[in-house]
Enzyme design. Structure first.
Site, PDB file in Angstrom:
ATOM      1  CB  ILE A  12      15.849 -15.796 -10.449  1.00 56.93           C
ATOM      2  CG1 ILE A  12      15.992 -16.351  -9.020  1.00 56.93           C
ATOM      3  CG2 ILE A  12      16.922 -14.734 -10.687  1.00 56.93           C
ATOM      4  CD1 ILE A  12      17.238 -17.175  -8.768  1.00 56.93           C
ATOM      5  CB  SER A 124      24.037 -22.507  -7.280  1.00 53.18           C
ATOM      6  OG  SER A 124      23.865 -22.655  -5.889  1.00 53.18           O
ATOM      7  CB  THR A 126      25.207 -25.366  -4.389  1.00 52.20           C
ATOM      8  OG1 THR A 126      25.256 -26.653  -3.806  1.00 52.20           O
ATOM      9  CG2 THR A 126      25.096 -25.528  -5.892  1.00 52.20           C
ATOM     10  CE1 TYR A 148      20.028 -26.559  -8.597  1.00 46.66           C
ATOM     11  CE2 TYR A 148      21.257 -26.085  -6.575  1.00 46.66           C
ATOM     12  CZ  TYR A 148      20.603 -25.652  -7.723  1.00 46.66           C
ATOM     13  OH  TYR A 148      20.551 -24.306  -7.993  1.00 46.66           O
ATOM     14  CE  LYS A 152      21.906 -24.622 -11.110  1.00 45.13           C
ATOM     15  NZ  LYS A 152      21.252 -24.030 -12.269  1.00 45.13           N
TER      16      LYS A 152
HETATM   17  P1  NAD Z   1      12.258 -21.583 -10.590  1.00 37.87           P
HETATM   18  O1  NAD Z   1      11.935 -23.029 -10.445  1.00 37.87           O
HETATM   19  O2  NAD Z   1      11.316 -20.595 -10.016  1.00 37.87           O
HETATM   20  O3  NAD Z   1      12.467 -21.216 -12.145  1.00 37.87           O
HETATM   21  C1  NAD Z   1      12.947 -22.154 -13.073  1.00 37.87           C
HETATM   22  C2  NAD Z   1      12.003 -22.130 -14.272  1.00 37.87           C
HETATM   23  O4  NAD Z   1      12.483 -23.043 -15.257  1.00 37.87           O
HETATM   24  C3  NAD Z   1      10.586 -22.565 -13.910  1.00 37.87           C
HETATM   25  O5  NAD Z   1       9.670 -21.609 -14.401  1.00 37.87           O
HETATM   26  C4  NAD Z   1      10.423 -23.914 -14.620  1.00 37.87           C
HETATM   27  O6  NAD Z   1       9.078 -24.134 -15.025  1.00 37.87           O
HETATM   28  C5  NAD Z   1      11.383 -23.772 -15.770  1.00 37.87           C
HETATM   29  N1  NAD Z   1      11.910 -25.049 -16.289  1.00 37.87           N
HETATM   30  C6  NAD Z   1      12.442 -26.086 -15.594  1.00 37.87           C
HETATM   31  N2  NAD Z   1      12.822 -27.058 -16.438  1.00 37.87           N
HETATM   32  C7  NAD Z   1      12.553 -26.621 -17.700  1.00 37.87           C
HETATM   33  C8  NAD Z   1      12.705 -27.181 -19.002  1.00 37.87           C
HETATM   34  N3  NAD Z   1      13.193 -28.418 -19.182  1.00 37.87           N
HETATM   35  N4  NAD Z   1      12.323 -26.453 -20.065  1.00 37.87           N
HETATM   36  C9  NAD Z   1      11.796 -25.219 -19.915  1.00 37.87           C
HETATM   37  N5  NAD Z   1      11.608 -24.652 -18.711  1.00 37.87           N
HETATM   38  C10 NAD Z   1      11.979 -25.348 -17.615  1.00 37.87           C
HETATM   39  O7  NAD Z   1      13.733 -21.368 -10.015  1.00 37.87           O
HETATM   40  P2  NAD Z   1      14.521 -20.025  -9.691  1.00 37.87           P
HETATM   41  O8  NAD Z   1      14.624 -19.877  -8.227  1.00 37.87           O
HETATM   42  O9  NAD Z   1      13.975 -18.906 -10.493  1.00 37.87           O
HETATM   43  O10 NAD Z   1      15.964 -20.438 -10.217  1.00 37.87           O
HETATM   44  C11 NAD Z   1      16.389 -20.124 -11.530  1.00 37.87           C
HETATM   45  C12 NAD Z   1      17.763 -20.722 -11.750  1.00 37.87           C
HETATM   46  O11 NAD Z   1      18.652 -20.216 -10.759  1.00 37.87           O
HETATM   47  C13 NAD Z   1      17.821 -22.238 -11.647  1.00 37.87           C
HETATM   48  O12 NAD Z   1      18.702 -22.737 -12.624  1.00 37.87           O
HETATM   49  C14 NAD Z   1      18.370 -22.475 -10.256  1.00 37.87           C
HETATM   50  O13 NAD Z   1      19.075 -23.689 -10.169  1.00 37.87           O
HETATM   51  C15 NAD Z   1      19.321 -21.291 -10.099  1.00 37.87           C
HETATM   52  N6  NAD Z   1      19.557 -20.924  -8.689  1.00 37.87           N
HETATM   53  C16 NAD Z   1      18.502 -20.641  -7.873  1.00 37.87           C
HETATM   54  C17 NAD Z   1      18.733 -20.339  -6.522  1.00 37.87           C
HETATM   55  C18 NAD Z   1      17.590 -20.046  -5.589  1.00 37.87           C
HETATM   56  O14 NAD Z   1      17.800 -20.095  -4.374  1.00 37.87           O
HETATM   57  N7  NAD Z   1      16.391 -19.725  -6.067  1.00 37.87           N
HETATM   58  C19 NAD Z   1      20.046 -20.306  -6.026  1.00 37.87           C
HETATM   59  C20 NAD Z   1      21.105 -20.568  -6.894  1.00 37.87           C
HETATM   60  C21 NAD Z   1      20.842 -20.883  -8.238  1.00 37.87           C
HETATM   61  N1  UFG Z   2      16.715 -23.236   7.700  1.00 32.50           N
HETATM   62  C1  UFG Z   2      16.032 -23.488   8.881  1.00 32.50           C
HETATM   63  N2  UFG Z   2      14.742 -23.921   8.801  1.00 32.50           N
HETATM   64  C2  UFG Z   2      14.098 -24.108   7.613  1.00 32.50           C
HETATM   65  C3  UFG Z   2      14.805 -23.836   6.414  1.00 32.50           C
HETATM   66  C4  UFG Z   2      16.115 -23.411   6.499  1.00 32.50           C
HETATM   67  O1  UFG Z   2      16.580 -23.329   9.962  1.00 32.50           O
HETATM   68  O2  UFG Z   2      12.925 -24.515   7.602  1.00 32.50           O
HETATM   69  C5  UFG Z   2      18.094 -22.749   7.770  1.00 32.50           C
HETATM   70  C6  UFG Z   2      19.078 -23.689   7.104  1.00 32.50           C
HETATM   71  O3  UFG Z   2      19.564 -24.624   8.020  1.00 32.50           O
HETATM   72  C7  UFG Z   2      20.162 -22.709   6.634  1.00 32.50           C
HETATM   73  C8  UFG Z   2      19.412 -21.405   6.369  1.00 32.50           C
HETATM   74  O4  UFG Z   2      18.172 -21.528   7.048  1.00 32.50           O
HETATM   75  O5  UFG Z   2      21.030 -22.477   7.673  1.00 32.50           O
HETATM   76  C9  UFG Z   2      19.160 -21.171   4.888  1.00 32.50           C
HETATM   77  O6  UFG Z   2      18.571 -22.325   4.331  1.00 32.50           O
HETATM   78  P1  UFG Z   2      17.916 -22.338   2.870  1.00 32.50           P
HETATM   79  O7  UFG Z   2      17.356 -23.701   2.659  1.00 32.50           O
HETATM   80  O8  UFG Z   2      17.000 -21.184   2.719  1.00 32.50           O
HETATM   81  O9  UFG Z   2      19.152 -22.062   1.905  1.00 32.50           O
HETATM   82  P2  UFG Z   2      20.507 -22.880   1.710  1.00 32.50           P
HETATM   83  O10 UFG Z   2      21.623 -21.941   2.047  1.00 32.50           O
HETATM   84  O11 UFG Z   2      20.499 -24.170   2.386  1.00 32.50           O
HETATM   85  O12 UFG Z   2      20.471 -23.210   0.137  1.00 32.50           O
HETATM   86  C10 UFG Z   2      20.236 -22.221  -0.859  1.00 32.50           C
HETATM   87  C11 UFG Z   2      19.559 -22.869  -2.067  1.00 32.50           C
HETATM   88  C12 UFG Z   2      20.492 -23.840  -2.727  1.00 32.50           C
HETATM   89  C13 UFG Z   2      21.793 -23.179  -3.053  1.00 32.50           C
HETATM   90  C14 UFG Z   2      22.385 -22.559  -1.797  1.00 32.50           C
HETATM   91  C15 UFG Z   2      23.642 -21.820  -2.099  1.00 32.50           C
HETATM   92  O13 UFG Z   2      18.392 -23.556  -1.667  1.00 32.50           O
HETATM   93  O14 UFG Z   2      19.923 -24.244  -3.946  1.00 32.50           O
HETATM   94  O15 UFG Z   2      21.450 -21.651  -1.226  1.00 32.50           O
HETATM   95  O16 UFG Z   2      23.370 -20.851  -3.062  1.00 32.50           O
HETATM   96  F1  UFG Z   2      22.637 -24.094  -3.549  1.00 32.50           F
END
Ligand code: NAD
Ligand code: UFG
Length: 335
Positions: A12, A124, A126, A148, A152
């Site tokens: 992101i 998130s 979550t 996790y 948050k």
């Molecule tokens: P990502 O893992 O791709 O990006 C996180 C980045 O932070 C990585 O590049 C990693 O190298 C860096 N990082 C981790 N620990 C660090 C540290 N101690 N110092 C410096 N850099 C560090 O994850 P993302 O999907 O881009 O998510 C970004 C943020 O959004 C995270 O905080 C994640 O919890 C939150 N988030 C993500 C999702 C999702 O589904 N992707 C959903 C809800 C919230």
């Molecule tokens: N699913 C499958 N098969 C897979 C993976 C996922 O059926 O191999 C299903 C899951 O059961 C769920 C849906 O697809 O119903 C989405 O699952 P994801 O794992 O893609 O996403 P989640 O909603 O479980 O979780 C994501 C992030 C969490 C975050 C949450 C709410 O991974 O970090 O969204 O924002 F907390």
């Protein structure tokens, strides 16, 4: 002045770097590359045609953070850095609390010391735990159902307390729903290491022929087709949401939580069909048992995002799938 993007090389973060650069903002990126590579930053520079400083710094390293604030004129921080895998957090809680919570505390302390009090934080959906009240409004009761999620929730609480103690802070707590898709250039996307846990990265690997079939976790939920419903949001819409939040905190103090979702829920089968349409492929799947901890239905109430940030998502599931597949198709070796 510049916007510091922690975790700027991540999924992101990299899209948000590109969005900010394209809208004329100056940025500084920071990452320890624990879940990304410096090559992502090269691609952000290539796409945007702009250069910016990159710091290979761990946010737990206070002196390293101080060096960044010493050298750069930082107006605000968009804080993405952290660990994000739910299952891993259950196995390694100490690492998650340390990196996410202790790392964020270190960052917030350094920000305060340098008088930088504008922050956009990656929270998130979550934090809504197992609440059954979809669509989720920002005032839905919060709870953590895994380490996790607890990190948050703790960081949100810390930031609300920080604002109470010093009301000049300008904080946006962005609660993302399910980010998917990739940059339309095909140059930026999600690059999970190992076997993906999330639905779309897993489907992408099946489409590439690297995994045999998708396992659908349960078709006996109380939903129209029995599979779980989620609010998938294009990562570029999410990036635009960060720009809107940045503009909002420039004009407002506070510590406001805001949902970033589309407000639309899609089932696993609907998501699968949309990906098949976008890619022209048939994705083999098998229905298996429910995954522990999954909620049946999660999607956002988007009223507050529209009212407060003047932002709403504009890209639909077909576009998300098209860009997801474009990235996966072009970058097969990277995934
Ligand atoms: P990502 O893992 O791709 O990006 C996180 C980045 O932070 C990585 O590049 C990693 O190298 C860096 N990082 C981790 N620990 C660090 C540290 N101690 N110092 C410096 N850099 C560090 O994850 P993302 O999907 O881009 O998510 C970004 C943020 O959004 C995270 O905080 C994640 O919890 C939150 N988030 C993500 C999702 C999702 O589904 N992707 C959903 C809800 C919230
Ligand atoms: N699913 C499958 N098969 C897979 C993976 C996922 O059926 O191999 C299903 C899951 O059961 C769920 C849906 O697809 O119903 C989405 O699952 P994801 O794992 O893609 O996403 P989640 O909603 O479980 O979780 C994501 C992030 C969490 C975050 C949450 C709410 O991974 O970090 O969204 O924002 F907390």
């Amino acid at each position: 002045m510049s916007i510091l993007i922690t975790g700027g090389a991540g999924y992101i973060g990299s899209h948000t770097c590109a969005e900010l650069l394209n809208s004329g903002e100056d940025i500084v990126a920071l990452d320890n590359f624990s879940n990304s590579s410096p090559d992502v930053i090269r691609r952000v520079k290539e796409i945007s045609g702009r250069d910016f400083p990159l710091y290979a710094v761990d946010m737990l390293h206070e002196q390293g953070l101080r060096r960044v604030f010493e050298r750069e004129d930082i107006e605000a921080v968009i804080h993405f850095a952290g660990y994000k895998a739910v299952g891993e957090s259950v196995r390694m809680p100490l690492e998650y609390y340390n990196n996410n919570v202790a790392g964020s505390l270190t960052l917030f302390g350094v920000m305060r010391d340098y008088g930088c009090k504008k922050l956009v934080f990656s929270s998130s959906a979550t934090v809504y735990g197992h609440s059954k009240e979809a669509p989720f409004r920002e005032d839905t009761p919060l709870s953590a159902i895994n380490p996790y999620g607890a990190t948050k929730l703790m960081i949100e609480d810390i930031l609300r307390d920080l604002y109470t103690s010093a009301p000049e802070w300008r904080i946006s707590l962005l609660r993302y729903f399910n980010p998917i898709g990739a940059h339309p250039s095909g140059e930026l996307g999600e690059e999970p290491s190992g076997i993906p846990n999330n639905l779309f990265p897993y489907i992408s690997r099946v489409a590439q022929g690297k995994l045999e079939r998708l396992y659908v976790f349960g078709d006996d939920y109380e939903t129209p087709d029995g599979t779980c419903v989620r609010d998938y949001i294009h990562v570029c819409d999410l990036a635009e949401g960060h720009l809107a939040a940045l503009r909002h905190i420039r004009g407002n103090t506070g510590a406001e939580a805001v949902n970033l979702g589309t407000g639309n829920g899609y089932s696993v089968f609907e998501a699968l069909r949309a990906f098949e349409n976008a890619s022209g492929l048939t994705i083999p799947y098998e229905v298996t048992v429910r995954r522990q901890g999954d909620s049946a239905v999660m999607y956002a109430d988007t009223t507050k995002a529209k009212a407060l940030l003047g932002w709403s998502a504009s890209r639909g599931l077909d576009e998300m799938c098209r860009d997801q597949w474009k990235y996966a198709g072009r970058n097969g070796d990277r995934l």
